[in-house]
Motif scaffolding. Sequence first.
Motif, PDB file in Angstrom:
ATOM      1  N   ILE A   1       0.853  -1.188   0.000  1.00 14.59           N
ATOM      2  CA  ILE A   1       0.000   0.000   0.000  1.00 14.59           C
ATOM      3  C   ILE A   1       0.885   1.232   0.000  1.00 14.59           C
ATOM      4  O   ILE A   1       1.810   1.338   0.813  1.00 14.59           O
ATOM      5  CB  ILE A   1      -0.928   0.029   1.227  1.00 14.59           C
ATOM      6  N   ALA A   2       0.611   2.154  -0.911  1.00 14.36           N
ATOM      7  CA  ALA A   2       1.399   3.382  -0.980  1.00 14.36           C
ATOM      8  C   ALA A   2       0.465   4.583  -0.956  1.00 14.36           C
ATOM      9  O   ALA A   2      -0.704   4.488  -1.342  1.00 14.36           O
ATOM     10  CB  ALA A   2       2.237   3.405  -2.250  1.00 14.36           C
ATOM     11  N   PHE A   3       0.966   5.699  -0.460  1.00 12.17           N
ATOM     12  CA  PHE A   3       0.200   6.944  -0.466  1.00 12.17           C
ATOM     13  C   PHE A   3       1.022   8.025  -1.138  1.00 12.17           C
ATOM     14  O   PHE A   3       2.247   7.977  -1.134  1.00 12.17           O
ATOM     15  CB  PHE A   3      -0.138   7.386   0.964  1.00 12.17           C
ATOM     16  N   ARG A   4       0.324   8.993  -1.695  1.00 11.67           N
ATOM     17  CA  ARG A   4       0.987  10.136  -2.296  1.00 11.67           C
ATOM     18  C   ARG A   4       1.494  11.041  -1.165  1.00 11.67           C
ATOM     19  O   ARG A   4       0.722  11.434  -0.290  1.00 11.67           O
ATOM     20  CB  ARG A   4      -0.036  10.859  -3.180  1.00 11.67           C
ATOM     21  N   GLY A   5       2.789  11.320  -1.167  1.00  8.69           N
ATOM     22  CA  GLY A   5       3.355  12.164  -0.115  1.00  8.69           C
ATOM     23  C   GLY A   5       3.069  13.626  -0.374  1.00  8.69           C
ATOM     24  O   GLY A   5       2.494  13.972  -1.404  1.00  8.69           O
ATOM     25  N   PRO A   6       3.477  14.497   0.553  1.00  6.63           N
ATOM     26  CA  PRO A   6       3.173  15.924   0.397  1.00  6.63           C
ATOM     27  C   PRO A   6       3.815  16.528  -0.846  1.00  6.63           C
ATOM     28  O   PRO A   6       3.304  17.490  -1.421  1.00  6.63           O
ATOM     29  CB  PRO A   6       3.744  16.563   1.676  1.00  6.63           C
ATOM     30  N   GLY A   7       4.936  15.985  -1.288  1.00  2.00           N
ATOM     31  CA  GLY A   7       5.581  16.517  -2.483  1.00  2.00           C
ATOM     32  C   GLY A   7       5.086  15.853  -3.751  1.00  2.00           C
ATOM     33  O   GLY A   7       5.595  16.123  -4.827  1.00  2.00           O
ATOM     34  N   GLY A   8       4.107  14.939  -3.626  1.00  2.00           N
ATOM     35  CA  GLY A   8       3.577  14.273  -4.803  1.00  2.00           C
ATOM     36  C   GLY A   8       4.236  12.930  -5.058  1.00  2.00           C
ATOM     37  O   GLY A   8       3.819  12.174  -5.927  1.00  2.00           O
ATOM     38  N   GLU A   9       5.293  12.621  -4.278  1.00  2.74           N
ATOM     39  CA  GLU A   9       5.986  11.352  -4.504  1.00  2.74           C
ATOM     40  C   GLU A   9       5.239  10.232  -3.787  1.00  2.74           C
ATOM     41  O   GLU A   9       4.542  10.463  -2.809  1.00  2.74           O
ATOM     42  CB  GLU A   9       7.438  11.442  -4.013  1.00  2.74           C
ATOM     43  N   LEU A  10       5.383   8.993  -4.292  1.00  2.98           N
ATOM     44  CA  LEU A  10       4.700   7.857  -3.676  1.00  2.98           C
ATOM     45  C   LEU A  10       5.490   7.378  -2.462  1.00  2.98           C
ATOM     46  O   LEU A  10       6.708   7.224  -2.519  1.00  2.98           O
ATOM     47  CB  LEU A  10       4.587   6.722  -4.687  1.00  2.98           C
ATOM     48  N   VAL A  11       4.792   7.188  -1.351  1.00  2.00           N
ATOM     49  CA  VAL A  11       5.438   6.658  -0.154  1.00  2.00           C
ATOM     50  C   VAL A  11       4.783   5.327   0.168  1.00  2.00           C
ATOM     51  O   VAL A  11       3.583   5.271   0.429  1.00  2.00           O
ATOM     52  CB  VAL A  11       5.277   7.623   1.036  1.00  2.00           C
ATOM     53  N   GLU A  12       5.560   4.260   0.101  1.00  2.02           N
ATOM     54  CA  GLU A  12       4.978   2.955   0.385  1.00  2.02           C
ATOM     55  C   GLU A  12       4.950   2.731   1.892  1.00  2.02           C
ATOM     56  O   GLU A  12       5.947   2.915   2.576  1.00  2.02           O
ATOM     57  CB  GLU A  12       5.772   1.842  -0.309  1.00  2.02           C
ATOM     58  N   ARG A  13       3.774   2.366   2.395  1.00  3.37           N
ATOM     59  CA  ARG A  13       3.639   2.198   3.846  1.00  3.37           C
ATOM     60  C   ARG A  13       3.574   0.729   4.233  1.00  3.37           C
ATOM     61  O   ARG A  13       3.880   0.369   5.361  1.00  3.37           O
ATOM     62  CB  ARG A  13       2.351   2.898   4.316  1.00  3.37           C
ATOM     63  N   VAL A  14       3.119  -0.117   3.326  1.00  5.27           N
ATOM     64  CA  VAL A  14       3.047  -1.552   3.597  1.00  5.27           C
ATOM     65  C   VAL A  14       3.794  -2.255   2.476  1.00  5.27           C
ATOM     66  O   VAL A  14       3.521  -2.028   1.303  1.00  5.27           O
ATOM     67  CB  VAL A  14       1.582  -2.026   3.675  1.00  5.27           C
ATOM     68  N   HIS A  15       4.791  -3.080   2.866  1.00  2.64           N
ATOM     69  CA  HIS A  15       5.701  -3.635   1.853  1.00  2.64           C
ATOM     70  C   HIS A  15       5.516  -5.140   1.716  1.00  2.64           C
ATOM     71  O   HIS A  15       6.386  -5.901   2.120  1.00  2.64           O
ATOM     72  CB  HIS A  15       7.158  -3.343   2.222  1.00  2.64           C
ATOM     73  N   GLY A  16       4.430  -5.581   1.177  1.00  2.00           N
ATOM     74  CA  GLY A  16       4.293  -7.000   0.880  1.00  2.00           C
ATOM     75  C   GLY A  16       3.900  -7.828   2.088  1.00  2.00           C
ATOM     76  O   GLY A  16       4.703  -8.621   2.600  1.00  2.00           O
ATOM     77  N   VAL A  17       2.698  -7.669   2.567  1.00  2.00           N
ATOM     78  CA  VAL A  17       2.244  -8.398   3.753  1.00  2.00           C
ATOM     79  C   VAL A  17       1.409  -9.608   3.335  1.00  2.00           C
ATOM     80  O   VAL A  17       0.577  -9.509   2.435  1.00  2.00           O
ATOM     81  CB  VAL A  17       1.424  -7.462   4.658  1.00  2.00           C
ATOM     82  N   ASP A  18       1.657 -10.738   3.974  1.00  2.68           N
ATOM     83  CA  ASP A  18       0.810 -11.919   3.813  1.00  2.68           C
ATOM     84  C   ASP A  18       0.036 -12.104   5.103  1.00  2.68           C
ATOM     85  O   ASP A  18       0.589 -11.945   6.190  1.00  2.68           O
ATOM     86  CB  ASP A  18       1.654 -13.173   3.565  1.00  2.68           C
ATOM     87  N   LEU A  19      -1.255 -12.436   4.971  1.00  2.00           N
ATOM     88  CA  LEU A  19      -2.053 -12.607   6.193  1.00  2.00           C
ATOM     89  C   LEU A  19      -3.161 -13.596   5.902  1.00  2.00           C
ATOM     90  O   LEU A  19      -3.778 -13.576   4.825  1.00  2.00           O
ATOM     91  CB  LEU A  19      -2.652 -11.261   6.607  1.00  2.00           C
ATOM     92  N   HIS A  20      -3.409 -14.464   6.863  1.00  2.00           N
ATOM     93  CA  HIS A  20      -4.421 -15.490   6.684  1.00  2.00           C
ATOM     94  C   HIS A  20      -5.219 -15.574   7.979  1.00  2.00           C
ATOM     95  O   HIS A  20      -4.644 -15.707   9.050  1.00  2.00           O
ATOM     96  CB  HIS A  20      -3.721 -16.823   6.399  1.00  2.00           C
ATOM     97  N   VAL A  21      -6.539 -15.443   7.876  1.00  2.00           N
ATOM     98  CA  VAL A  21      -7.378 -15.598   9.064  1.00  2.00           C
ATOM     99  C   VAL A  21      -8.390 -16.689   8.753  1.00  2.00           C
ATOM    100  O   VAL A  21      -9.146 -16.578   7.779  1.00  2.00           O
ATOM    101  CB  VAL A  21      -8.107 -14.288   9.434  1.00  2.00           C
ATOM    102  N   GLY A  22      -8.404 -17.741   9.555  1.00  2.00           N
ATOM    103  CA  GLY A  22      -9.329 -18.850   9.328  1.00  2.00           C
ATOM    104  C   GLY A  22     -10.681 -18.580   9.942  1.00  2.00           C
ATOM    105  O   GLY A  22     -10.863 -17.594  10.679  1.00  2.00           O
ATOM    106  N   GLU A  23     -11.665 -19.444   9.651  1.00  2.00           N
ATOM    107  CA  GLU A  23     -13.010 -19.328  10.223  1.00  2.00           C
ATOM    108  C   GLU A  23     -12.943 -19.284  11.748  1.00  2.00           C
ATOM    109  O   GLU A  23     -12.317 -20.151  12.372  1.00  2.00           O
ATOM    110  CB  GLU A  23     -13.852 -20.541   9.803  1.00  2.00           C
TER     111      GLU A  23
END
Lengths: 325, 578
Positions: free
Chosen positions: B304-326
């Motif tokens: 997940i990335a967001f546009r920073g104040p200068g317009g540049e992309l800032v990635e906040r989440v770098h490749g997360v795996d997650l599994h939640v079972g029933e």
Amino acid sequence: MTVTLGSLHRASPRAAFVLRRLARAGATIAVVLVATFFLVQLVPGDPVRAALGPTAPPETVEALRTQLGLDLPIGEQLTRYLGGLVTGDLGVSVTSQRPVTAILAERLPTTLLLAVASFLLAAVGAFPIGVATAVSTYGGRRRPLDLAVSGVLGVLVAVPNFLLAVLLIAVFSVGMGALPPAGWSGPANAVLPVVALAVGPLAYLARIVHVEMLRVLAAPYLTTARSKRLPPRLLYVRHALPNIVTASLTAGGVVLTGLVAGTVLVETVFVIPGIGTAIVSSIVTRDYPLVQGLVLVYAALVLAANLLIDLALAVLDPRSAIAEG
Amino acid sequence: MIPTLRRTLRTPQGIAVGIGLLVVALVAVFGELVFGDAATVRTIGERQAPASLAHPFGTDDLGRDLLARVLVATRLSVLLTLGATAMSVAGGVLLGVVAAVLPRTPRRLVAAFIDMLLSFPWLLLALFFSVIWGATATGAMLAVGFAGVPVFARLVNTLAASVASADYVHAARMVGSSPLRTAARHVLPNIVPPLVVNTATHASVTLLSFAALSFLGLGVQAPEYDWGRLLNEGSQRIYLAPMAAIGPGIAIVLTGVVFALLGELLSERRSGGRAGRAQRPAAAPPRQDPPSLDAVVDVAALRIAFRGPGGELVERVHGVDLHVGEGEVVGIVGESGSGKSVTAMAIAGLLGPDALVTSERVAFRGIDMTRAVGAADRRTLGLEQAMIFQDPQSSLNPALSVGLQLREVSETHARTPRRVAARRAVEMLRLVRIPEPERRLRGLPHELSGGMRQRVMIAMGLMGRPRLIVADEPTTALDVTVQRQVLRALRDAQRSTGAAILLISHDIALVSGFCDRVVVMRHGVVVEELDARRLHEARHPYTRGLIACVPDLTTDRSRPLPVLDTADEPALLEETRA
């Protein structure tokens, strides 16, 4: 007094709010009454001489002074003025020698019609524009559209209504010959004045609605509503709109009082026989009784508009946020 | 402030305003010298001529060139505007300062009086004053000037009050600065910048007001003329020569816009670009394996990335795996900025349009959350996914009754009749132990305490048939006893529905006591995933650090609690990447 108001405030914040606003309106009325009475006294030099000009014979000046009651002691003048107000007697116009109340009764409905019609047009037009532009540009989407809309609205807010009126006449009456440029004889006469009056307030209100809507769209409770996957209609109409009511109504109050005053200019441009044209000519001719009556009526209209908005706030404001102010 | 101002003046807008002001000033000073003859010479043969090349705005009824008259009128229009503005500012500052230094009762009276004046539109005030001073240029200047006094009085009063109560003014008073010195050294410098900004904006309003009064015939009188007067004369001949009215109108609007833009420019201190919308990449990332259907949440390689104040992309989440079972209760632990909340919002598909999400897979019970969901999937999500947010003060709609907010999910998505939904709402409020549920349904959220609101949020999530409850820091804003009530409600909810829970928190003690499994996140990556009962087996130093920070009964109270050391940051990151 503070104790009773305080307990009332706890029992019913809405009632306390309405009472407070009524008290404020009462105080304002008192100030306006005093101000209109002293209006004549405040004219530098001799007000009667100022009205009739330096060439008028002394007998005429004295006759008018007597007619206006300006030769009486100030206390008696005030009693007569207030007594006249209570009995509905605002004196006689100097220029037309007709009772001021008769002139008001004749002209006030026209001005009211103009103001109310333009307010409705502005309010009805502003909400869809403000909401639609906010929804479609929320979160930095459609940046060009956002800029274009705010640019156009900004220009429309900035153009004064009398200039817009002149432009409208040039385009629609002189250019296209579609609508009458002046006069007051039928519904077609009302179109251009109402549009000229409504466009600025419409743009102003649309901007307020736009900004407020953007604020609400970013609020956490809207994320809650989105997490419920509600259809857009419920999301915007049920969840967002009620939260912009307070700010929009307050802005609506500013617009409404502004419209009341704006009629003066637009009536002059379109030569409409309302109280606006009357106040201008009575200021020029220094027709003191008529000016006093007209100033009172305008002040009363402004107060009524403010009270109307306050009452609407008391009924519609969801959280009684009004309890603070 | 000066370097900022200089930089502002170099922007395109700044240059435009500078040029505009220069033109207005030059025309005001030299206009009469250059165009004075053309404006006064009478050409009987060319009376009331319409617009032409020789006379762009036409001529008036004495054959005088109207463009020249508009240009010559600049001086009077601008001078009257400046005079009236100066009066408004001077009168307003005087009244505002007097109101600020008066004792309490008179101060309130003056403030109430200013409010009262402000409730009247300026035009009415100006008309009132022009009755007194008559329909002359000076009278109109006094009228417009006085009509503007309340605006500045309120501004100065508010500013003075806010500055006077600021900490640094208190501090100055504490060290023995005299009131006069305090006002001169601390209050005034902080009032002047906003006052300057408002003066420029007000000059624009004054210009228009003056034009309006002259247009009404209450301002400048013939043979003198300003733009309003010219507009007045022009509008009487609008059928024959529209430019005679439009010409002065253009001058009024352009000059008004220059003043207004000057005010805007002066008030614009913010620099830098604006947040733009993040663009989705053109090509969808390849899917590796099909999403497992038995998982409630299935996330692979989420970025997940967001546009920073200068317009540049800032990635906040770098490749997360997650599994939640029933029915599984999973906690995500991490400090603020670790990306845990953003991850949860991505799972719920609730990130705003400013977020750029790329992933191999984000699925809720087989529904692809990375694209727009269809109507059927929306119903499923509405009924089966529930969210609880951190701030109970703002997560319920303040304008809608608690009952409506509870009912609407089942009414909208399950077509439950209102009365049935209302009955269920009462049951659910009872489940989360809210007293007098029938009465609460009719009330508004502001009548509830923070803990109660969080429990209402939980009850709201139970109105459908929840399979997943995402609780994002649900207890952070609450005090400890209330936290326990909320967690108990969450536990009861989980037991009665069998829904899975994703609990997000910075508090490892809370998460490990509540969850089956703990996912530790830091700097946008998952550093460790553990069974909650085997926390002591944590291998990652960050997790161990988090656990060591939690005191228990055996903690040695004679020594300070350990603090997460940022000095070993590189080592931590190394280990994370490994």
